[in-house]
Design a protein around this motif. Structure first.
Motif, PDB file in Angstrom:
ATOM      1  N   ASP A 172      10.069   0.746  -8.707  1.00 24.84           N
ATOM      2  CA  ASP A 172       9.759   0.595  -7.124  1.00 24.84           C
ATOM      3  C   ASP A 172      11.023   0.666  -6.617  1.00 24.84           C
ATOM      4  OD1 ASP A 172       8.807  -0.074  -4.678  1.00 24.84           O
ATOM      5  OD2 ASP A 172       7.294  -1.401  -5.356  1.00 24.84           O
ATOM      6  N   GLU A 173      11.310   1.728  -5.845  1.00 25.56           N
ATOM      7  CA  GLU A 173      12.876   2.076  -5.176  1.00 25.56           C
ATOM      8  C   GLU A 173      12.789   1.135  -3.952  1.00 25.56           C
ATOM      9  OE1 GLU A 173      13.019   6.141  -4.668  1.00 25.56           O
ATOM     10  OE2 GLU A 173      13.154   6.732  -6.669  1.00 25.56           O
ATOM     11  N   HIS A 174      11.812   0.407  -3.366  1.00 25.51           N
ATOM     12  CA  HIS A 174      11.723  -0.136  -2.279  1.00 25.51           C
ATOM     13  C   HIS A 174      12.114  -1.609  -2.694  1.00 25.51           C
ATOM     14  CE1 HIS A 174       8.336   2.677  -0.676  1.00 25.51           C
ATOM     15  NE2 HIS A 174       9.707   3.198  -0.296  1.00 25.51           N
ATOM     16  N   LEU A 175      12.350  -2.049  -3.886  1.00 26.62           N
ATOM     17  CA  LEU A 175      12.746  -3.419  -4.325  1.00 26.62           C
ATOM     18  C   LEU A 175      13.866  -3.836  -5.052  1.00 26.62           C
ATOM     19  CD1 LEU A 175       9.020  -4.481  -5.520  1.00 26.62           C
ATOM     20  CD2 LEU A 175      10.137  -4.922  -3.314  1.00 26.62           C
ATOM     21  N   TYR A 234       0.852  -1.099   0.085  1.00 27.07           N
ATOM     22  CA  TYR A 234       0.127   0.092  -0.009  1.00 27.07           C
ATOM     23  C   TYR A 234       0.915   1.194  -0.087  1.00 27.07           C
ATOM     24  CZ  TYR A 234      -4.048  -2.827   1.094  1.00 27.07           C
ATOM     25  OH  TYR A 234      -5.078  -3.924   0.892  1.00 27.07           O
ATOM     26  N   VAL A 235       2.145   1.042   0.021  1.00 27.63           N
ATOM     27  CA  VAL A 235       3.039   2.113   0.137  1.00 27.63           C
ATOM     28  C   VAL A 235       3.505   2.537  -1.253  1.00 27.63           C
ATOM     29  CG1 VAL A 235       5.316   3.153   0.980  1.00 27.63           C
ATOM     30  CG2 VAL A 235       3.736   1.717   2.539  1.00 27.63           C
ATOM     31  N   ARG A 236       3.405   3.784  -1.728  1.00 24.72           N
ATOM     32  CA  ARG A 236       4.067   4.052  -2.952  1.00 24.72           C
ATOM     33  C   ARG A 236       5.476   3.986  -3.315  1.00 24.72           C
ATOM     34  NH1 ARG A 236       5.235   9.134  -5.449  1.00 24.72           N
ATOM     35  NH2 ARG A 236       4.747  10.165  -3.404  1.00 24.72           N
ATOM     36  N   PRO A 237       5.741   3.399  -4.402  1.00 21.70           N
ATOM     37  CA  PRO A 237       7.073   3.128  -4.540  1.00 21.70           C
ATOM     38  C   PRO A 237       7.940   4.077  -4.659  1.00 21.70           C
ATOM     39  CG  PRO A 237       6.010   2.420  -6.404  1.00 21.70           C
ATOM     40  CD  PRO A 237       5.158   3.152  -5.370  1.00 21.70           C
ATOM     41  N   SER A 253       4.276 -12.238  -8.488  1.00 17.27           N
ATOM     42  CA  SER A 253       2.702 -11.985  -8.879  1.00 17.27           C
ATOM     43  C   SER A 253       2.593 -10.304  -8.570  1.00 17.27           C
ATOM     44  CB  SER A 253       1.768 -12.854  -8.139  1.00 17.27           C
ATOM     45  OG  SER A 253       0.607 -12.539  -8.067  1.00 17.27           O
ATOM     46  N   SER A 254       1.430  -9.930  -9.211  1.00 17.42           N
ATOM     47  CA  SER A 254       0.888  -8.539  -9.039  1.00 17.42           C
ATOM     48  C   SER A 254       0.479  -8.517  -7.493  1.00 17.42           C
ATOM     49  CB  SER A 254      -0.059  -8.253 -10.065  1.00 17.42           C
ATOM     50  OG  SER A 254      -1.212  -9.037  -9.836  1.00 17.42           O
ATOM     51  N   ASP A 255      -0.105  -9.480  -7.080  1.00 19.59           N
ATOM     52  CA  ASP A 255      -0.829  -9.324  -5.541  1.00 19.59           C
ATOM     53  C   ASP A 255       0.487  -8.867  -4.489  1.00 19.59           C
ATOM     54  OD1 ASP A 255      -3.062 -10.110  -6.553  1.00 19.59           O
ATOM     55  OD2 ASP A 255      -2.959 -12.076  -5.912  1.00 19.59           O
ATOM     56  N   GLU A 256       1.756  -9.151  -5.004  1.00 22.62           N
ATOM     57  CA  GLU A 256       2.951  -9.010  -3.974  1.00 22.62           C
ATOM     58  C   GLU A 256       3.458  -7.610  -4.239  1.00 22.62           C
ATOM     59  OE1 GLU A 256       5.451 -12.694  -3.604  1.00 22.62           O
ATOM     60  OE2 GLU A 256       4.626 -12.824  -5.727  1.00 22.62           O
ATOM     61  N   LEU A 257       2.861  -6.925  -5.201  1.00 24.91           N
ATOM     62  CA  LEU A 257       3.616  -5.539  -5.471  1.00 24.91           C
ATOM     63  C   LEU A 257       2.653  -4.325  -5.488  1.00 24.91           C
ATOM     64  CD1 LEU A 257       5.067  -6.718  -8.935  1.00 24.91           C
ATOM     65  CD2 LEU A 257       6.492  -6.419  -6.717  1.00 24.91           C
ATOM     66  N   TRP A 258       3.022  -3.093  -5.171  1.00 23.37           N
ATOM     67  CA  TRP A 258       2.304  -2.092  -5.227  1.00 23.37           C
ATOM     68  C   TRP A 258       1.938  -2.009  -6.932  1.00 23.37           C
ATOM     69  CZ3 TRP A 258       2.932   2.245  -8.390  1.00 23.37           C
ATOM     70  CH2 TRP A 258       2.116   3.231  -8.227  1.00 23.37           C
ATOM     71  N   MET A 259       0.582  -1.573  -7.070  1.00 24.19           N
ATOM     72  CA  MET A 259       0.101  -1.541  -8.583  1.00 24.19           C
ATOM     73  C   MET A 259      -0.434  -0.293  -8.681  1.00 24.19           C
ATOM     74  SD  MET A 259       1.133  -4.534  -9.872  1.00 24.19           S
ATOM     75  CE  MET A 259       0.040  -4.516 -11.587  1.00 24.19           C
ATOM     76  N   PRO A 260      -0.303   0.106 -10.083  1.00 21.01           N
ATOM     77  CA  PRO A 260      -0.720   1.665 -10.289  1.00 21.01           C
ATOM     78  C   PRO A 260      -2.535   1.454 -10.324  1.00 21.01           C
ATOM     79  CG  PRO A 260       0.584   0.973 -11.965  1.00 21.01           C
ATOM     80  CD  PRO A 260       0.442  -0.414 -11.241  1.00 21.01           C
ATOM     81  N   HIS A 261      -2.923   2.505  -9.768  1.00 24.21           N
ATOM     82  CA  HIS A 261      -4.600   2.386  -9.658  1.00 24.21           C
ATOM     83  C   HIS A 261      -4.980   3.329 -10.719  1.00 24.21           C
ATOM     84  CE1 HIS A 261      -2.672   2.469  -5.359  1.00 24.21           C
ATOM     85  NE2 HIS A 261      -4.042   1.857  -4.903  1.00 24.21           N
ATOM     86  N   LEU A 262      -5.447   2.440 -11.597  1.00 23.18           N
ATOM     87  CA  LEU A 262      -5.710   2.897 -13.064  1.00 23.18           C
ATOM     88  C   LEU A 262      -7.324   2.285 -13.265  1.00 23.18           C
ATOM     89  CD1 LEU A 262      -4.617   4.336 -15.483  1.00 23.18           C
ATOM     90  CD2 LEU A 262      -4.125   1.972 -16.462  1.00 23.18           C
ATOM     91  N   TYR A 263      -8.271   3.223 -13.526  1.00 24.65           N
ATOM     92  CA  TYR A 263      -9.502   3.018 -13.452  1.00 24.65           C
ATOM     93  C   TYR A 263      -9.925   3.457 -14.768  1.00 24.65           C
ATOM     94  CZ  TYR A 263      -8.780   2.318  -8.599  1.00 24.65           C
ATOM     95  OH  TYR A 263      -8.096   2.142  -7.204  1.00 24.65           O
TER      96      TYR A 263
END
Length: 443
Positions: A109-112, A66-69, A128-138
């Motif tokens: 992602d600067e945290h990885l 949930y933390v922005r990278p 998997s994308s569940d393990e990463l911060w993903m862009p909020h694109l709607y």
């Protein structure tokens, strides 16, 4: 005695509640201890495991999706996107465009980040994308409020040692279109798809295109009903002065056109047949019973064709499709032709002398070369030089003069007037059809 039992029951209930509370507290402490133990990620537990497992434990230790990278919250996370269309659908009754595509996304992602030398020269990791911060694109103008229209579905991503993340999820975008069916079945629709973030501003996430929005369509599957004419991408930035925030918005314009080959057979061919049928009615002699039957049949065919097209054409609000306008006008013409046929049969059967204004008007028309040309194919050539004598009460054209004078006392003046009216109606209807086709046919 009763009060003793009540007190005993209350005490028993309180005891069960206290025991249940202690159990829940113990379970919560156990889970929290397990989470804390896992979050510490002791390296000695995976020291003798594979290098990939050691790398995963190292990278995702204390990582929060949930933390922005970005190490500095003032720096915007740049996300690069590329839409790869695979298939399109257009629901003309719901005015909805459905776009199936791959959405290639790359960000850092600067945290990885990790050092390659410490992990056996492993430069990338599949996650998997569940393990990463993903862009909020709607989808802003979604035609469907399902969960798949909000966010990005689960997919596999590639994580590089530099922290760069690359994901290519399969997307299904749905949006409402302002459709116009005026030129149906030659209709063309320009649909717009808006993508953006509801929860992040442009100062937090900066969306950009690969290659300035130039789209590639490898292995694109054509739609049998709709042809994709063009698809373009453009970035727009909405700025709110009051909050000093910007919200980037990605705009995709999709232009589709209906494959009208099948419609030309089922819609246009009957319309052409109706034109020919109407002209054939006007060409026949009004005194023949075949013309009356054919005129009634022509009117019935118009009604059936309008009913069939009405079931096929999509609803278009206040704008009437051109094909329905054409069929409506043609139905009016067919009705007028049927009425004209009955009128001409009555005119040719009148046995009383014609009024002066009618004979003078007819004579004026017949004095011109155009009027003589109109009647050339209908009058008997033997009587073309004289339009009648007093014996047979027919006087058409005097041989010694160029003017055509009709005897007012002739009862056959009604016959010549009816013939002239019939020929003029044929020309007028033909010109009307030519004008309607030139105006209503899509450019």
């Amino acid at each position: 005695m009763l009060s003793v039992h009540v007190v005993s029951a209350n005490s028993s209930a309180m005891t069960r509640l206290l025991v249940l509370g202690f159990i829940l507290l113990a379970v919560n402490n156990t889970i929290q201890f397990s989470v804390d133990t896992y979050s510490q990620c002791p390296e000695d537990q995976v020291k003798n495991r594979s290098m990939t497992l050691q790398l995963r434990k190292h990278v995702f230790c204390d990582y929060d999706t949930y933390v922005r990278p970005s190490l500095h919250q003032d720096n915007a996370t740049k996300v690069y996107l590329e839409l790869i269309p695979k298939f399109i659908e257009f629901d003309d009754h719901a005015n909805t465009l459905i776009l199936y595509a791959w959405m290639a996304m790359i960000w850092t992602d600067e945290h990885l980040k990790w050092s390659i030398s410490k992990f056996g020269n492993l430069s990338s990791l599949q996650v998997s994308s569940d393990e990463l911060w993903m862009p909020h694109l709607y989808v802003y103008n979604s035609g469907n409020l399902d969960r798949e229209q909000y966010g990005i579905p689960k997919t596999d991503c590639v994580l590089h040692s530099s922290g760069q993340v690359a994901c290519v999820p399969a997307m299904k975008y749905m949006s409402h279109c302002i459709a116009n069916y005026q030129h149906w079945p030659f209709d063309r629709h320009n649909c717009t798809l808006y993508l953006g973030s509801w929860s992040h501003t442009g100062e937090e996430i900066d969306y950009n295109f690969f290659d300035d929005g130039v789209l590639e369509m490898p292995d694109f599957t054509p739609n049998p009903r709709w042809k994709l004419l063009s698809i373009s991408a453009k970035k727009k930035v909405d700025k709110f002065e009051a909050m000093n925030y910007t919200f980037p918005r990605l705009t995709y314009n999709v232009v589709v056109e209906r494959h009208s080959t099948f419609m030309q057979t089922t819609i246009l061919a009957p319309a052409i047949v109706l034109i020919i049928l109407t002209m054939m009615v006007l060409w026949l002699n009004p005194m023949n019973s075949e013309r009356m039957v054919l005129a009634a049949l022509n009117l019935i065919c118009h009604l059936l064709c309008i009913i069939d097209v009405n079931w096929q054409v999509p609803f278009n609000g206040d704008t009437l499709p051109s094909i329905l306008v054409f069929l409506k006008n043609s139905l009016i013409i067919a009705s007028a032709v049927l009425f004209l046929t009955a009128l001409l049969r009555q005119l040719k059967g009148i046995s009383i002398p014609a009024p002066v204004w009618l004979t003078s008007t007819t004579s004026f028309i017949l004095e011109s070369k155009a009027g003589q040309f109109i009647l050339l194919a209908t009058l008997d050539p033997n009587t073309s030089t004289t339009m009648g004598t007093k014996d047979d009460n027919i006087r058409l054209i005097q041989s010694s003069a160029t003017s055509s004078i009709i005897n007012p006392e002739s009862v056959n003046a009604w016959h010549h007037f009816a013939t002239l009216l019939d020929r003029l109606s044929f020309i007028a209807v033909l010109l009307t059809y030519v004008i309607m086709i030139s105006v209503l046919l899509p450019k």
